[in-house]
Every structure is written in structure tokens, then in C-alpha cells.
Scaffold this motif. Structure first.
Motif, PDB file in Angstrom:
ATOM      1  N   ASP A 361      11.320  76.745  -9.370  1.00 61.64           N
ATOM      2  CA  ASP A 361      10.974  75.362  -9.039  1.00 61.64           C
ATOM      3  C   ASP A 361       9.573  75.388  -8.428  1.00 61.64           C
ATOM      4  N   GLU A 362       8.605  74.900  -9.175  1.00 61.81           N
ATOM      5  CA  GLU A 362       7.217  74.908  -8.714  1.00 61.81           C
ATOM      6  C   GLU A 362       6.942  73.582  -7.995  1.00 61.81           C
ATOM      7  N   VAL A 363       6.909  73.641  -6.676  1.00 61.90           N
ATOM      8  CA  VAL A 363       6.757  72.452  -5.846  1.00 61.90           C
ATOM      9  C   VAL A 363       5.354  72.425  -5.244  1.00 61.90           C
ATOM     10  N   ARG A 364       4.687  71.300  -5.424  1.00 62.19           N
ATOM     11  CA  ARG A 364       3.381  71.080  -4.817  1.00 62.19           C
ATOM     12  C   ARG A 364       3.439  69.824  -3.941  1.00 62.19           C
ATOM     13  N   VAL A 365       2.737  69.863  -2.820  1.00 63.09           N
ATOM     14  CA  VAL A 365       2.578  68.688  -1.964  1.00 63.09           C
ATOM     15  C   VAL A 365       1.087  68.382  -1.948  1.00 63.09           C
ATOM     16  N   VAL A 366       0.716  67.181  -2.452  1.00 62.98           N
ATOM     17  CA  VAL A 366      -0.702  66.898  -2.693  1.00 62.98           C
ATOM     18  C   VAL A 366      -1.135  65.613  -1.993  1.00 62.98           C
ATOM     19  N   GLU A 380       2.367  63.684  -1.504  1.00 59.61           N
ATOM     20  CA  GLU A 380       3.274  63.392  -2.614  1.00 59.61           C
ATOM     21  C   GLU A 380       3.826  64.692  -3.199  1.00 59.61           C
ATOM     22  N   LEU A 381       5.100  64.674  -3.533  1.00 62.78           N
ATOM     23  CA  LEU A 381       5.752  65.826  -4.145  1.00 62.78           C
ATOM     24  C   LEU A 381       5.522  65.824  -5.650  1.00 62.78           C
ATOM     25  N   LEU A 382       4.977  66.915  -6.165  1.00 66.65           N
ATOM     26  CA  LEU A 382       4.893  67.173  -7.598  1.00 66.65           C
ATOM     27  C   LEU A 382       5.785  68.370  -7.897  1.00 66.65           C
ATOM     28  N   VAL A 383       6.445  68.357  -9.058  1.00 61.66           N
ATOM     29  CA  VAL A 383       7.362  69.460  -9.356  1.00 61.66           C
ATOM     30  C   VAL A 383       7.487  69.678 -10.854  1.00 61.66           C
ATOM     31  N   ARG A 384       7.676  70.931 -11.225  1.00 62.66           N
ATOM     32  CA  ARG A 384       8.120  71.293 -12.567  1.00 62.66           C
ATOM     33  C   ARG A 384       9.027  72.507 -12.418  1.00 62.66           C
TER      34      ARG A 384
END
Length: 535
Positions: A361-366, A380-384
């Protein structure tokens, strides 16, 4: 892959297989294996009706044959709008078996949403109960048949009237070709954050991982007795771990016909329930009701809570009042699931919404420019990942906004990430009101309000609410005499909106605060309402 869906890139898909997330098993074959492994164990309880795994599998096989005998083919869609009844479970498993794709509508949906879903999915059939909680679905079905070209038939659980009986979907079992594991297994509904709901394609591979991994994180086992309190068409009680996660380990699913504590507590006691899942609104109701209920809740080991953020002070009362452990769940029908674990420290369970299920789970907070933020900062949470979609069904234009060029899903949720990957949900960027776990799309409701002759302009906002988390408030600029709240809710109901989208509060204003770009400043409007000044 169904036309209109966005697949994972081939190299990414191969990595998910190599790492064991995807096991190239379809849900129908998975169910048959579970039924064989746990044949004589109790599988499903619906009131006085009970099925072992063997008995439920026999029903599923006859339903699967009946679906094919009725002329349905793999890849076609059937719209399901059933309450928590055994027919929902059996038919869903049967459709997985034959590769016909269920489109899962909620019992609360009305003509506006159902018409949209039928058209968008190209549904060939519509499956309903005759009535549920006082609402008769058959007139709505009649209108749908007249207006949706693809729709051919309606099947009814109960009094079918002019339609076909659900029981007519029955035939002698026969050999059935299984769908590919990369095929779409089910179309779930988005929270409808921009207008009407989008359709979320979940494949056999990714949805099985979803159920399997969440069952492992939650600690499900063979003696698990899961009470399905929330509508089972929701992703949460369906596969997080829900029904599918319970079947994965050979446990028992007990269907709760309504979420009231009276009904649920009686089932917890009589069926010796060990796990259930609620939204924060219901948690508060249960906590208030439990001390006076006189019910034996001692079998309850774990309460899952998701759908909205549970306040820490409420979370702290769960063990004391209900006598069970707590698991916080943050997830989305689009994919990503974060959960606390039963052995997590109390601070993590009370104050966070858990950590992602998968290593991949590749989670980014941007920030607003899409730049990654350090842990502890809100963005904001981005995910793939291996069970997060790469695109909504038949939504090419929207997908360009909802996903980055690298395939990350823009969740619209504002979160903080802590050490160890735990997330704290702080709110949302998108125009949606989280009313007791139900997502109310601002744009959709505003459009219907603007069709009222007395409304010149409207802004729908969510206000803090002790029980619901957020309640909906329509701020209107009027032309002529101002309408009252019951009149506007009657107008929305007549437009075919679901009951949870009706207004909780109405404010008449002279104008709206604006941003520098001339848009309605909803945050400032909320601040004024909370402070007691709407205009």
C-alpha cells in the motif's frame, strides 16, 4: 477486464502475484473450497432460517444455474437492492460463481440514485425486496423498467406482484465455466462525493485479498460469529472482513434486520456473537442503551468502528460499557484499508485509525501542490496498491481528476501519518458531508434544491453534530417567501433522493462569504453558523 474499467499496469500486476496478494482464484471457486472445507459448520443465520456451509453451497449452486437458465451471461450486470437477508448472500455468491456482476445498491437509495446506477451499469435485471422498513420498492421498479433501456426483468424477494419471484431463479446444478480472477467481480458504490455515486470495479483477485488480509488483521477464526448490523451491500460489512472474511475462516454470519440496539443486543445474546462492525453514530447509541438493556453481551470480543472518525473519548468507553475490545477502521470502497490490531497499544487504538493492510500500500500525504509532507503534518491522502482501483467504471473524464499520472488515487481525505504508518483522519477536501457514516454529496443535493421555485441560490454545508458527526445544513438565498424545512425535505423526497440526504437544518441568508477566486467559502460559512451568525 470489463470494458470501461482501468486495469493495473502489467508489471505492477505481476509484482502483486509474485508477492502473493493475488492468488488467481475467482470468488466462486474460493467459495466452493470454503464450503467443502467447512461443510458441516454453521455458515449463515437469518432469523429462524439457518444454513450450514454445505446447505448454503447447495442453494448457491441452484441459484447459479437458475441465473444462467434465465439467460444471463458472464460480464452482464444485475442491480441488487436487498436488505440484510440471506437472499443477498446466496445471490451474490451465485453471481460470483457465474461471472455475472452484482451492482450493490443500498436499501436507503431511492429513484434518483437507482435510475442513475441502472443506466451507468447497463444493468439487465433489478433484484429487490417487496418492502423494507415501510418502503415498497415495486413502484420504483416499475418506473425503472419503463425508463432504462437495458433493463429486462425484476426479481422480488417476497410478494412479487407483476414481477418475477426471486424463487424462480432455481435450476438443477450443472458444470459452470469460472470467470478469470482478473475479471471484475462486483461493482461497489463510491461515497458520491461529486454528484451521484461512481461505480468501483473490484476484481476477484483484489477483493479476495481485501477480505483475507482484513480477516487476518482482525483476528477472525473458526469460532467467529459475526453480526452484520450495517447494510451488507456496504464494503465494510461485506469484506472488511465482514461476510467474506468470516467465510474465509469458517465462521458464522448472523444477519441483523435493523441496527437498533433492541434488535442487535437480542441477537448478540441469543447467537453468542463475537464480532460486529458499527459506524460512530451507532456506537454512541449502543453505549447509551447498553447499561439499561439487561442483555448478556459477554460473548462480544471485538467491536469494529469505521465509516467516520471515532472520537477518542467515545472510543475509551467501549471496553468499559460493552466489555469488548475495539478496532478502529479507516477505509474506502475504492480500496485502501487501515486497521488497528487487537494487540496494538491502547494509544494507537484510541487515537488513530490504524495502519494499511499491505506492505505494498503506497501511501502519500501531500500538500496543495502535490508535494510530499513529513510525518505529523496534515495533507491529502494519495494511495495506490494491490486492492486500490486505478479508475472508476465508465468515468474517463472524472478519472483524470481523481488519479495522478502515476496511478495514485486522490482520496480527498486529510490525514496525518505517525510513526509505523498509523494514520489519523482529520477531515476531507472534497464537497461531501459525512452524516453518521453515510456520505452526502453536496453537489447532488444542491442541484435538487435549486429546482425549488423559492430558492435563488444554495450552499449545503456540514455542521458538527454530537451524534452524527456531521449534519447537513442548507443555506439558501430566497426569491419571495422563504420555504420551511419540511417543505424542502418533501421536495427532495419527491425528487427521488435517499432519506439520508434530506436536510437536518435550514438557514436563510442574504449572501455567501466568498474566496478570492469568487467561490463560496464553505469553511467560513460553517464558522459563522457555529458562531451563530449565518450571514
Amino acid at each position: 477486464m470489463l470494458e470501461g474499467c482501468v486495469p493495473w499496469p502489467p508489471r505492477t500486476a505481476e509484482r502483486y502475484r509474485r508477492k502473493g496478494y493475488w492468488r488467481d482464484l475467482d470468488l466462486g471457486s474460493w467459495w466452493r473450497r470454503r464450503a467443502a472445507d467447512f461443510a458441516d459448520r454453521p455458515a449463515l443465520v437469518d432469523g429462524d432460517r439457518r444454513w450450514s456451509y454445505r446447505e448454503l453451497d447447495s442453494w448457491v449452486e441452484r441459484l447459479a444455474a437458475g441465473v444462467l437458465a434465465a439467460g444471463f451471461k458472464a460480464g452482464q450486470r444485475i442491480l441488487l437492492q436487498l436488505p440484510n437477508r440471506a437472499e443477498f448472500v446466496a445471490l451474490s455468491l451465485a453471481l460470483f460463481r457465474v461471472g455475472v456482476i452484482p451492482v450493490l445498491a443500498l436499501p436507503a437509495h431511492r429513484e434518483n440514485e437507482i435510475h442513475h446506477l441502472a443506466r451507468l451499469s447497463g444493468a439487465r435485471a433489478y433484484v429487490i425486496a417487496d418492502t423494507h422498513l415501510g418502503f415498497d420498492y415495486r413502484p420504483m421498479a416499475r418506473t425503472l423498467l419503463e425508463q432504462v433501456d437495458t433493463l429486462r426483468s425484476v426479481f422480488v424477494v417476497g410478494d412479487a406482484g407483476d414481477f418475477q419471484r426471486f424463487a424462480s431463479l432455481d435450476a438443477e446444478p450443472r458444470p459452470i465455466a469460472v470467470p478469470a480472477a482478473d475479471d471484475v467481480a462486483v461493482l461497489l458504490l463510491s461515497g458520491g462525493t461529486t454528484g451521484l455515486p461512481k461505480l468501483i470495479p473490484r476484481t476477484h483477485n483484489d477483493y479476495l485479498y481485501n477480505a483475507r488480509a482484513s480477516a487476518e488483521r482482525t483476528g477472525f477464526r473458526g469460532d467467529t460469529r459475526y453480526l452484520a448490523v450495517l447494510p451488507v451491500a456496504h464494503n465494510f460489512p461485506l469484506a472488511c472482513p465482514g461476510l467474506l472474511g468470516t467465510f474465509e475462516v469458517g465462521g458464522t454470519v448472523v444477519l441483523c434486520p435493523d441496527p437498533s440496539p433492541d434488535t442487535a443486543f437480542e441477537l448478540v445474546e441469543s447467537e453468542r456473537i463475537t464480532v460486529t462492525a458499527l459506524i460512530p453514530t451507532l456506537v454512541r447509541v449502543w453505549l447509551e442503551f447498553a447499561p439499561h438493556a439487561g442483555a448478556d453481551l459477554s460473548s462480544l470480543r471485538l467491536l469494529q468502528v469505521g465509516g467516520a472518525r471515532l472520537k477518542a473519548e467515545v472510543a475509551a468507553r467501549v471496553g468499559e460499557v460493552l466489555g469488548c475490545g475495539l478496532q478502529q477502521v479507516y477505509g474506502m470502497a475504492e480500496g485502501l484499508l487501515c486497521m488497528t490490531a487487537p494487540d496494538d497499544p491502547p494509544s494507537r487504538i484510541l487515537d488513530t485509525q490504524g495502519r494499511p493492510l499491505a506492505e505494498d500500500d503506497e501511501v502519500r500525504v501531500v500538500d496543495e501542490q502535490g508535494r510530499d509532507l513529513p510525518d505529523g503534518e496534515v495533507g491529502e491522502l494519495l494511495v495506490r496498491g494491490p486492492y486500490t482501483l486505478r479508475g472508476y467504471y465508465r468515468a474517463q473524464t472524472h478519472n483524470r481528476r481523481a488519479f495522478t499520472e502515476e496511478g495514485y488515487y486522490r482520496s480527498g481525505d486529510r490525514v496525518r501519518r505517525l510513526d509505523g504508518g498509523y494514520l489519523v483522519v482529520e477531515g476531507r477536501d472534497k464537497d461531501v458531508i459525512n452524516r453518521g457514516g453515510e456520505k452526502v454529496p453536496v453537489e447532488d443535493v444542491e442541484n435538487h434544491l435549486l429546482s425549488h421555485p423559492a430558492i435563488a441560490d444554495v450552499a449545503l454545508v456540514g455542521l458538527p453534530h454530537e451524534t452524527l458527526g456531521e449534519c447537513s445544513c442548507a443555506c439558501i438565498i430566497v426569491k419571495g417567501e422563504a420555504p420551511r424545512l419540511p417543505e424542502l425535505n418533501a421536495h427532495l423526497s419527491a425528487s427521488g433522493l435517499a432519506a439520508y440526504k434530506l436536510l437536518d437544518r435550514l438557514e436563510v441568508v442574504d449572501g455567501f462569504p466568498l474566496t478570492r477566486l469568487g467561490k463560496i467559502n464553505r469553511r467560513q460559512l460553517v464558522e459563522r453558523l457555529v458562531a451563530g451568525e449565518a450571514s
